[in-house]
Design a protein around this motif. Structure first.
Motif, short mmCIF file in Angstrom:
data_model
loop_
_atom_site.label_atom_id
_atom_site.label_comp_id
_atom_site.label_asym_id
_atom_site.label_seq_id
_atom_site.Cartn_x
_atom_site.Cartn_y
_atom_site.Cartn_z
N UNK A 1 2.61 0.97 -11.32
CA UNK A 1 3.81 1.02 -12.16
C UNK A 1 3.44 1.34 -13.60
N UNK A 2 2.29 0.82 -14.04
CA UNK A 2 1.83 1.17 -15.38
C UNK A 2 1.60 2.68 -15.50
N UNK B 1 11.15 -7.28 -14.86
CA UNK B 1 11.98 -6.09 -14.71
C UNK B 1 11.38 -5.13 -13.68
N UNK B 2 10.07 -5.23 -13.46
CA UNK B 2 9.40 -4.34 -12.51
C UNK B 2 9.43 -4.90 -11.09
N UNK B 3 10.23 -5.93 -10.84
CA UNK B 3 10.20 -6.61 -9.56
C UNK B 3 10.99 -5.94 -8.45
N UNK B 4 11.65 -4.81 -8.72
CA UNK B 4 12.43 -4.16 -7.67
C UNK B 4 11.54 -3.49 -6.63
N UNK B 5 10.28 -3.29 -6.95
CA UNK B 5 9.33 -2.69 -6.01
C UNK B 5 8.10 -3.57 -5.93
N UNK C 1 11.36 -15.90 -4.06
CA UNK C 1 10.07 -15.96 -3.39
C UNK C 1 8.90 -15.53 -4.23
N UNK C 2 9.11 -15.32 -5.53
CA UNK C 2 8.02 -14.94 -6.42
C UNK C 2 7.19 -16.17 -6.74
N UNK C 3 5.88 -16.07 -6.54
CA UNK C 3 4.99 -17.20 -6.77
C UNK C 3 4.08 -16.89 -7.95
N UNK C 4 3.40 -17.91 -8.43
CA UNK C 4 2.45 -17.70 -9.52
C UNK C 4 1.33 -16.79 -9.03
N UNK D 1 0.82 -1.21 0.00
CA UNK D 1 0.00 0.00 0.00
C UNK D 1 0.85 1.26 0.00
N UNK D 2 1.80 1.36 0.91
CA UNK D 2 2.60 2.58 1.01
C UNK D 2 3.50 2.74 -0.20
N UNK D 3 4.04 1.64 -0.71
CA UNK D 3 4.88 1.73 -1.90
C UNK D 3 4.07 2.13 -3.13
N UNK D 4 2.85 1.61 -3.21
CA UNK D 4 1.98 1.98 -4.32
C UNK D 4 1.63 3.46 -4.26
N UNK D 5 1.35 3.95 -3.06
CA UNK D 5 1.02 5.37 -2.90
C UNK D 5 2.17 6.26 -3.37
N UNK D 6 3.39 5.87 -3.03
CA UNK D 6 4.55 6.68 -3.44
C UNK D 6 4.71 6.68 -4.96
N UNK D 7 4.54 5.53 -5.58
CA UNK D 7 4.65 5.46 -7.04
C UNK D 7 3.57 6.32 -7.70
#
Length: 269
Positions: A158-159, A147-151, A135-138, A42-48
């Protein structure tokens, strides 16, 4: 195209753009329900989102700058073009562009992404072995957009952030074709640019494409992926369009075409 038809077309395009977030969020909601979205999303999405809005404010600056440099009779066309930048680029980048730029690259030689069109279907993409070790799951969007996995911000946020830069790159073309191109022709150019030209070029540079993976290219603040692609597209358009009407007299001597509002130019700059 009459002013009434142009206004109607822009209104319909804007309404279609409003439906993009609701359609695109379906897979993210499913991923959240399946536990594939972590708690600090949530907080990371808000910043983006805040960062994306700040980038989108550049469109207002472009509008004031270019309209100020144009003649008063063409100011309305400038407003129409800036709205076209946002509405058409949003739909094209959502449907096609983002997947070509950042989707899993199964193409030959790392030319373009092949997953995540319409921001849908990534819940069915299995992660690669390297991502699985992290730790990335389906169901995690990083499986389709590695490439967008850093956040861990949502893929829709991100879009929006990346779309803002696509619109900025397209605005470079808009500015250089000032008073040179018909509105209908610009719409066609905008569709091609936001769907193919910018996404493929940016994929090569920072989307996991061949320049990034093969030669280790790094882009600083969008200098290549945003500004160079936009400038190259603008140069190609100018070579086809030529100078503005009335720029050269019968004797070939260039004439000054002053803008109608230097205060707007100053604010836009």
């Amino acid at each position: 195209m009459t002013l009434r038809r142009s206004t109607g077309a822009m209104a319909l395009t804007a309404l279609a753009a409003l439906a993009v977030p609701a359609v695109a969020a379906a897979d993210t909601l499913e991923a959240y329900n399946n536990g594939a979205v972590v708690s600090n999303t949530l907080i990371n999405t808000m910043w983006v989102l805040v960062a994306a809005v700040l980038v989108l404010f550049m469109q207002a600056g472009f509008a004031m700058l270019e309209i100020g440099f144009s003649r008063a009779k063409n100011a309305g066309a400038g407003v129409a073009k800036i709205l076209t930048n946002l509405s058409i680029a949003a739909i094209c980048y959502w449907a096609v562009g983002f997947a070509l730029a950042f989707g899993v690259d199964d193409s030959v030689y790392g030319l373009f992404g092949t997953d995540g069109f319409l921001l849908r279907g990534y819940s069915e993409v299995a992660p690669s072995a390297d991502l699985a070790e992290l730790g990335v799951v389906q169901g995690d969007p990083r499986a389709a957009f590695p490439v967008m996995g850093l956040s861990d911000a949502t893929i829709e946020a991100k879009w929006l952030f990346q779309f803002a830069f696509c619109a900025v790159s397209l605005a470079i073309v808009w500015g250089t074709t000032l008073e040179r191109i018909k509105y209908s022709a610009y719409v066609i150019y905008a569709i091609v640019f936001a769907s193919i030209i910018y996404p493929v070029g940016s994929h090569w540079v920072f989307g996991g494409g061949w320049l990034q993976e093969t030669v280790g290219m790094q882009d600083f603040a969008g200098s290549t992926a945003v500004h160079l692609i936009g400038a190259t597209g603008a140069l190609a358009a100018l070579l086809l369009l030529g100078a503005r009407k009335g720029k050269f007299g019968p004797d070939g001597v260039p004439r000054a075409i002053p803008g109608h509002s230097m205060p707007l130019v100053g604010l836009g700059t």
